[in-house]
Design an enzyme around this catalytic site. Sequence first.
Site, PDB file in Angstrom:
ATOM      1  CE1 TYR A 163      -4.461   1.574   0.354  1.00  0.00           C
ATOM      2  CE2 TYR A 163      -3.102   3.057   1.862  1.00  0.00           C
ATOM      3  CZ  TYR A 163      -4.355   2.746   1.104  1.00  0.00           C
ATOM      4  OH  TYR A 163      -5.160   3.582   0.990  1.00  0.00           O
ATOM      5  CE  LYS A 167      -3.879   3.974  -2.274  1.00  0.00           C
ATOM      6  NZ  LYS A 167      -5.011   4.170  -3.198  1.00  0.00           N
TER       7      LYS A 167
END
Length: 286
Positions: A163, A167
């Site tokens: 993640y 991101k």
Amino acid sequence: MELDGRVAIVTGAASGIGLALARELVRRGARVVVGDLHRDATEAAAASIAGGVGGETPSGDDRVRAVPVFGDTSDPTVIAAQIAAAQAAFGPVDVYFANAGISTGAGLGATEEEWSRSLDVNLMAHVRAARALVPGWIERGSGYFVSTASAAGLLSQIGSATYTTTKHALVGFAEWLSITYGDDGVGVSCVCPMGVDTALLRPKHTVGAEEALMLHTVESAGVVLTPEAVATAVLDAVEQGQFLVLPHPEVLEMYRGKGADYGGWISGMRRLQRALRKSVTSKGKS
């Protein structure tokens, strides 16, 4: 960009931030293609929006305002189908909300498949949509691309390498897109919230230790916002042409602190991780 009368596509729109965005877009006078993975949920979301259930259509306007296109929105053929559906129902796409995202895998134990899937949904879906839309927007002299990233893309996410990495990459892509095409009439906004009350933060499945750590970190970082609050902040930013959208304003101070003392910030994150691990372990034993 004024949203009244615009044609929008929203991915991840069957629930959470995406559904809130689609409803608020229609309330502001836009027409929307609702994109999500599963047919039933996507069609139900579009029907609820078009019928005013859970949200209001413009006063006195009984025209269809939302149509569904289900499928994997990281797939170029699905992106093409979304664009074609928008064109057929409403006209050329004015604004694309690349909102779908996933959190899969954790640390170094994340599999190749988990890394590939995270990169596909959290980054390459945005790249592929921009590739399909931006050239036409340049010809028209206008268009708007909105990427839902995360505060994790500015700060990092304890508990999840996949993640955090995807991101961060997404924030970089959104910056590049704005720098490269901003003078050609293409607007870009990058949304970086912390905790939002969605299934991503509060999953129904049993979570492992690293995912529990990640979720506990987000829950403890600040106020958990409603999807509706985030949608309002995002669309206000689009109407104002604002690049960085921070529904949690405190993220800006955290980001400034990181840049001012990178070593101190890393040390602080380590301390936080140790404390949160103890907290998660204590909860697991209780």
